[in-house]
Write a protein that holds these residues in place. Structure first.
Motif, PDB file in Angstrom:
ATOM      1  N   CYS A  47       0.834  -1.213   0.000  1.00  0.00           N
ATOM      2  CA  CYS A  47       0.000   0.000   0.000  1.00  0.00           C
ATOM      3  C   CYS A  47       0.864   1.257   0.000  1.00  0.00           C
ATOM      4  O   CYS A  47       0.613   2.194  -0.763  1.00  0.00           O
ATOM      5  N   MET A  48       1.883   1.268   0.850  1.00  0.00           N
ATOM      6  CA  MET A  48       2.742   2.439   0.932  1.00  0.00           C
ATOM      7  C   MET A  48       3.517   2.655  -0.355  1.00  0.00           C
ATOM      8  O   MET A  48       3.706   3.791  -0.784  1.00  0.00           O
ATOM      9  N   SER A  49       3.974   1.576  -1.001  1.00  0.00           N
ATOM     10  CA  SER A  49       4.702   1.758  -2.251  1.00  0.00           C
ATOM     11  C   SER A  49       3.778   2.318  -3.332  1.00  0.00           C
ATOM     12  O   SER A  49       4.213   3.116  -4.167  1.00  0.00           O
ATOM     13  N   PHE A  50       2.502   1.921  -3.314  1.00  0.00           N
ATOM     14  CA  PHE A  50       1.557   2.492  -4.270  1.00  0.00           C
ATOM     15  C   PHE A  50       1.379   3.985  -4.028  1.00  0.00           C
ATOM     16  O   PHE A  50       1.487   4.794  -4.954  1.00  0.00           O
ATOM     17  N   TRP A  51       1.111   4.364  -2.789  1.00  0.00           N
ATOM     18  CA  TRP A  51       0.842   5.769  -2.500  1.00  0.00           C
ATOM     19  C   TRP A  51       2.089   6.633  -2.661  1.00  0.00           C
ATOM     20  O   TRP A  51       2.011   7.748  -3.184  1.00  0.00           O
ATOM     21  N   VAL A  52       3.239   6.129  -2.228  1.00  0.00           N
ATOM     22  CA  VAL A  52       4.478   6.892  -2.411  1.00  0.00           C
ATOM     23  C   VAL A  52       4.795   7.008  -3.903  1.00  0.00           C
ATOM     24  O   VAL A  52       5.193   8.078  -4.377  1.00  0.00           O
ATOM     25  N   GLY A  53       4.619   5.922  -4.647  1.00  0.00           N
ATOM     26  CA  GLY A  53       4.831   5.975  -6.089  1.00  0.00           C
ATOM     27  C   GLY A  53       3.891   6.945  -6.773  1.00  0.00           C
ATOM     28  O   GLY A  53       4.283   7.654  -7.705  1.00  0.00           O
ATOM     29  N   LEU A  54       2.656   6.993  -6.318  1.00  0.00           N
ATOM     30  CA  LEU A  54       1.685   7.928  -6.896  1.00  0.00           C
ATOM     31  C   LEU A  54       2.060   9.375  -6.575  1.00  0.00           C
ATOM     32  O   LEU A  54       1.959  10.260  -7.429  1.00  0.00           O
ATOM     33  N   ILE A  55       2.522   9.615  -5.363  1.00  0.00           N
ATOM     34  CA  ILE A  55       2.924  10.968  -4.975  1.00  0.00           C
ATOM     35  C   ILE A  55       4.170  11.401  -5.740  1.00  0.00           C
ATOM     36  O   ILE A  55       4.254  12.529  -6.229  1.00  0.00           O
ATOM     37  N   ILE A  56       5.146  10.498  -5.850  1.00  0.00           N
ATOM     38  CA  ILE A  56       6.399  10.850  -6.519  1.00  0.00           C
ATOM     39  C   ILE A  56       6.207  11.010  -8.024  1.00  0.00           C
ATOM     40  O   ILE A  56       6.664  11.985  -8.625  1.00  0.00           O
ATOM     41  N   SER A  57       5.545  10.050  -8.658  1.00  0.00           N
ATOM     42  CA  SER A  57       5.498  10.038 -10.122  1.00  0.00           C
ATOM     43  C   SER A  57       4.267  10.718 -10.717  1.00  0.00           C
ATOM     44  O   SER A  57       4.275  11.049 -11.898  1.00  0.00           O
ATOM     45  N   GLN A  58       3.220  10.862  -9.935  1.00  0.00           N
ATOM     46  CA  GLN A  58       1.959  11.407 -10.433  1.00  0.00           C
ATOM     47  C   GLN A  58       1.379  10.546 -11.556  1.00  0.00           C
ATOM     48  O   GLN A  58       0.676  11.050 -12.423  1.00  0.00           O
ATOM     49  N   SER A  59       1.716   9.260 -11.546  1.00  0.00           N
ATOM     50  CA  SER A  59       1.254   8.349 -12.589  1.00  0.00           C
ATOM     51  C   SER A  59       0.683   7.093 -11.940  1.00  0.00           C
ATOM     52  O   SER A  59       1.354   6.432 -11.143  1.00  0.00           O
ATOM     53  N   PHE A  60      -0.548   6.765 -12.318  1.00  0.00           N
ATOM     54  CA  PHE A  60      -1.194   5.580 -11.764  1.00  0.00           C
ATOM     55  C   PHE A  60      -0.471   4.307 -12.198  1.00  0.00           C
ATOM     56  O   PHE A  60      -0.330   3.376 -11.410  1.00  0.00           O
ATOM     57  N   VAL A  61      -0.007   4.269 -13.433  1.00  0.00           N
ATOM     58  CA  VAL A  61       0.675   3.076 -13.953  1.00  0.00           C
ATOM     59  C   VAL A  61       1.985   2.836 -13.196  1.00  0.00           C
ATOM     60  O   VAL A  61       2.278   1.709 -12.776  1.00  0.00           O
ATOM     61  N   THR A  62       2.767   3.880 -13.009  1.00  0.00           N
ATOM     62  CA  THR A  62       4.028   3.749 -12.278  1.00  0.00           C
ATOM     63  C   THR A  62       3.778   3.335 -10.832  1.00  0.00           C
ATOM     64  O   THR A  62       4.500   2.490 -10.291  1.00  0.00           O
ATOM     65  N   ALA A  63       2.763   3.891 -10.208  1.00  0.00           N
ATOM     66  CA  ALA A  63       2.429   3.522  -8.830  1.00  0.00           C
ATOM     67  C   ALA A  63       1.981   2.069  -8.754  1.00  0.00           C
ATOM     68  O   ALA A  63       2.337   1.354  -7.813  1.00  0.00           O
ATOM     69  N   ILE A  65       2.917  -0.356 -10.818  1.00  0.00           N
ATOM     70  CA  ILE A  65       4.110  -1.182 -11.023  1.00  0.00           C
ATOM     71  C   ILE A  65       4.947  -1.223  -9.750  1.00  0.00           C
ATOM     72  O   ILE A  65       5.467  -2.278  -9.375  1.00  0.00           O
ATOM     73  N   ALA A  66       5.051  -0.107  -9.044  1.00  0.00           N
ATOM     74  CA  ALA A  66       5.783  -0.079  -7.776  1.00  0.00           C
ATOM     75  C   ALA A  66       5.119  -0.987  -6.752  1.00  0.00           C
ATOM     76  O   ALA A  66       5.791  -1.726  -6.034  1.00  0.00           O
ATOM     77  N   SER A  67       3.803  -0.968  -6.701  1.00  0.00           N
ATOM     78  CA  SER A  67       3.072  -1.818  -5.761  1.00  0.00           C
ATOM     79  C   SER A  67       3.231  -3.293  -6.112  1.00  0.00           C
ATOM     80  O   SER A  67       3.432  -4.136  -5.226  1.00  0.00           O
ATOM     81  N   LEU A  68       3.164  -3.615  -7.385  1.00  0.00           N
ATOM     82  CA  LEU A  68       3.340  -5.003  -7.824  1.00  0.00           C
ATOM     83  C   LEU A  68       4.758  -5.482  -7.543  1.00  0.00           C
ATOM     84  O   LEU A  68       4.962  -6.620  -7.091  1.00  0.00           O
ATOM     85  N   THR A  69       5.738  -4.633  -7.779  1.00  0.00           N
ATOM     86  CA  THR A  69       7.126  -4.988  -7.480  1.00  0.00           C
ATOM     87  C   THR A  69       7.320  -5.182  -5.984  1.00  0.00           C
ATOM     88  O   THR A  69       8.027  -6.094  -5.555  1.00  0.00           O
ATOM     89  N   ALA A  70       6.691  -4.337  -5.178  1.00  0.00           N
ATOM     90  CA  ALA A  70       6.763  -4.495  -3.723  1.00  0.00           C
ATOM     91  C   ALA A  70       6.119  -5.805  -3.293  1.00  0.00           C
ATOM     92  O   ALA A  70       6.579  -6.451  -2.346  1.00  0.00           O
ATOM     93  N   TYR A  71       5.058  -6.204  -3.979  1.00  0.00           N
ATOM     94  CA  TYR A  71       4.410  -7.478  -3.667  1.00  0.00           C
ATOM     95  C   TYR A  71       5.365  -8.645  -3.923  1.00  0.00           C
ATOM     96  O   TYR A  71       5.503  -9.539  -3.093  1.00  0.00           O
TER      97      TYR A  71
END
Length: 87
Positions: A47-63, A65-71
């Motif tokens: 969850c945190m990697s998704f939200w941090v990725g969304l805040i940093i990149s401003q992209s849903f796709v990148t967030a 991918i970050a969440s999936l990689t964290a999984y």
């Protein structure tokens, strides 16, 4: 950018003094469904990697991918922990 989001999420979810501070903050908050979900998300690396990725990149796709990689990282760490606990 994805690795940065995962690293920050790993730090937030696994650094004990920070988790202690987050727990103390949420002790003061009136328990509601939303506050419980927010508190639980501070302990979830995916969850945190998704939200941090969304805040940093401003992209849903990148967030995502970050969440999936964290999984996948979480699964690898669980497997490694299980293998090392047998020794």
């Amino acid at each position: 950018m994805i690795i940065t989001a995962i690293a920050i999420a790993f730090f937030i979810t696994h650094f004990e003094p920070l988790q202690y501070a987050i727990d103390k903050v949420f002790d003061w908050v009136v328990p509601t469904f939303v506050s419980n979900m927010i508190h639980a998300s501070f302990g979830c690396m995916k969850c945190m990697s998704f939200w941090v990725g969304l805040i940093i990149s401003q992209s849903f796709v990148t967030a995502s991918i970050a969440s999936l990689t964290a999984y996948f990282l979480h699964l690898c760490l669980q497997l490694l922990n299980k293998l090392l606990s047998n020794y």
